[in-house]
Design a protein around this motif. Sequence first.
Motif, short mmCIF file in Angstrom:
data_model
loop_
_atom_site.label_atom_id
_atom_site.label_comp_id
_atom_site.label_asym_id
_atom_site.label_seq_id
_atom_site.Cartn_x
_atom_site.Cartn_y
_atom_site.Cartn_z
N SER A 88 -16.45 -8.63 2.11
CA SER A 88 -17.53 -8.16 2.77
C SER A 88 -18.10 -6.75 2.31
CB SER A 88 -17.40 -7.91 4.25
OG SER A 88 -17.21 -9.41 4.51
N PRO A 89 -19.21 -6.44 2.41
CA PRO A 89 -19.58 -4.91 1.63
C PRO A 89 -19.12 -3.92 2.83
CG PRO A 89 -21.56 -6.32 2.45
CD PRO A 89 -20.44 -7.25 2.54
N THR A 90 -19.16 -2.88 2.53
CA THR A 90 -18.67 -1.88 3.66
C THR A 90 -19.82 -0.88 3.84
OG1 THR A 90 -17.72 -0.57 1.91
CG2 THR A 90 -16.29 -1.92 3.25
N SER A 91 -19.79 -0.05 4.91
CA SER A 91 -20.98 0.56 5.02
C SER A 91 -20.98 1.96 4.12
CB SER A 91 -21.02 1.12 6.55
OG SER A 91 -19.95 1.80 6.84
N ALA A 92 -19.58 2.23 3.80
CA ALA A 92 -19.37 3.43 2.84
C ALA A 92 -18.86 3.05 1.79
CB ALA A 92 -18.98 4.83 3.64
N PRO A 93 -18.76 3.89 0.63
CA PRO A 93 -17.60 3.36 -0.42
C PRO A 93 -16.34 3.44 0.11
CG PRO A 93 -19.21 4.77 -1.27
CD PRO A 93 -19.55 4.81 0.24
N VAL A 94 -15.51 2.75 -0.47
CA VAL A 94 -14.16 2.55 -0.03
C VAL A 94 -13.23 3.19 -1.26
CG1 VAL A 94 -11.96 1.62 0.66
CG2 VAL A 94 -14.37 1.10 1.72
N ALA A 95 -12.49 4.26 -1.06
CA ALA A 95 -11.79 4.58 -2.26
C ALA A 95 -10.48 4.90 -1.74
CB ALA A 95 -12.42 5.79 -2.98
N ARG A 96 -9.70 4.25 -1.22
CA ARG A 96 -8.41 4.46 -0.65
C ARG A 96 -7.43 4.14 -1.69
NH1 ARG A 96 -7.82 1.94 5.00
NH2 ARG A 96 -8.27 0.07 3.94
N ARG A 97 -6.08 4.64 -1.59
CA ARG A 97 -5.24 4.10 -2.44
C ARG A 97 -3.57 4.74 -1.76
NH1 ARG A 97 -4.55 7.02 -8.37
NH2 ARG A 97 -3.40 8.84 -7.57
N SER A 98 -2.51 3.72 -1.98
CA SER A 98 -1.41 4.23 -1.50
C SER A 98 -0.43 4.04 -2.71
CB SER A 98 -0.82 3.64 -0.36
OG SER A 98 0.16 3.64 0.20
N ILE A 99 0.68 4.93 -2.78
CA ILE A 99 1.49 4.68 -3.96
C ILE A 99 2.91 4.95 -3.42
CG2 ILE A 99 2.69 5.63 -5.89
CD1 ILE A 99 -0.16 6.68 -6.66
N THR A 100 3.83 4.10 -3.73
CA THR A 100 5.13 4.08 -3.16
C THR A 100 5.78 4.19 -4.51
OG1 THR A 100 5.04 2.86 -1.19
CG2 THR A 100 7.18 3.22 -1.98
N ARG A 101 6.61 5.49 -4.71
CA ARG A 101 7.67 5.44 -6.01
C ARG A 101 8.62 4.60 -5.72
NH1 ARG A 101 3.99 6.97 -9.70
NH2 ARG A 101 3.01 8.92 -9.20
N ALA A 102 9.29 4.28 -6.91
CA ALA A 102 10.74 3.41 -7.12
C ALA A 102 11.64 4.06 -6.13
CB ALA A 102 10.96 3.29 -8.40
N GLY A 103 12.04 3.08 -5.20
CA GLY A 103 13.24 3.59 -4.30
C GLY A 103 12.86 4.49 -3.36
N SER A 104 11.53 4.94 -2.95
CA SER A 104 11.01 6.18 -1.78
C SER A 104 10.57 5.57 -0.65
CB SER A 104 10.22 6.85 -2.53
OG SER A 104 8.87 6.15 -2.94
N GLY A 105 10.31 4.16 -0.29
CA GLY A 105 9.75 3.65 0.54
C GLY A 105 11.03 3.72 1.76
N ILE A 106 10.39 3.52 3.04
CA ILE A 106 11.25 3.72 4.24
C ILE A 106 12.01 2.25 4.26
CG2 ILE A 106 11.29 3.76 6.73
CD1 ILE A 106 8.65 5.17 6.56
N VAL A 107 13.45 2.41 4.22
CA VAL A 107 14.15 1.27 4.35
C VAL A 107 14.74 1.00 5.67
CG1 VAL A 107 16.47 0.20 3.57
CG2 VAL A 107 14.92 1.78 2.10
N HIS A 108 14.71 -0.46 6.01
CA HIS A 108 15.18 -0.96 7.29
C HIS A 108 16.21 -1.98 7.18
CE1 HIS A 108 11.79 0.82 9.71
NE2 HIS A 108 11.08 0.44 8.61
N ASN A 109 17.41 -1.78 7.31
CA ASN A 109 18.53 -2.85 7.21
C ASN A 109 18.71 -3.76 8.57
OD1 ASN A 109 19.91 -1.82 4.75
ND2 ASN A 109 19.74 -0.10 5.82
N THR A 110 18.76 -5.02 8.25
CA THR A 110 18.92 -6.03 9.16
C THR A 110 20.06 -6.98 8.58
OG1 THR A 110 17.42 -7.67 8.47
CG2 THR A 110 16.53 -5.99 9.99
#
Length: 197
Positions: free
Chosen positions: A67-89
Amino acid sequence: MRRPIVLAKIREIRKAKGLTLEQLSRSSGLSVSQLSKIENGKARLTFDTALVLSGLLKVPVTAFLSSPTSAPVARRSITRAGSGIVHNTAGMKFEVLCSDFREKRNVFWRVVIAGKTVEETGGWRSHPGEEFLFLLEGLLDIHTEHYEPVRLKPGDSILFDANMPHAYVSHGKRDAVVLMSNTVPADGELPTLAGQR
């Protein structure tokens, strides 16, 4: 509402490629009438039909389904190797990937599955939305309530309704490593990591 978007996109792309409805009909196997109805918003565009048209018109399928958006979307997200939040179960390690967006449609994880039985990986779980897995390393057995267990090898993927109780078991000596994506339901309720039913 998507129908006006379908009308604009398909007709616009078809004409830009210099194709008539008759030519697209011959290539796609869809009738001229059906194509015309889709272009005019009088028939629903199914995902399978969108895939056929995107291949013939040489454009991404998302050109028809987004669907079109009302304004240009230019988001981005980068996770460097091994830098994400870790949850152990139990028997599993979840690394959260690319979590910066405030409004999410998907949640992404890198998951290491070590448990060799359903019990060792925390038992059965279920949650709203859909779940997608792409196996990166090892062997993984997927257990679901309504299907026989299936074994994934590296490069295999699976998509299923996550409200169907499911469980994971690593098979063999190596841990299984998967790229996982969960859709975020309309109410914004994120899947729980424990998730047992």
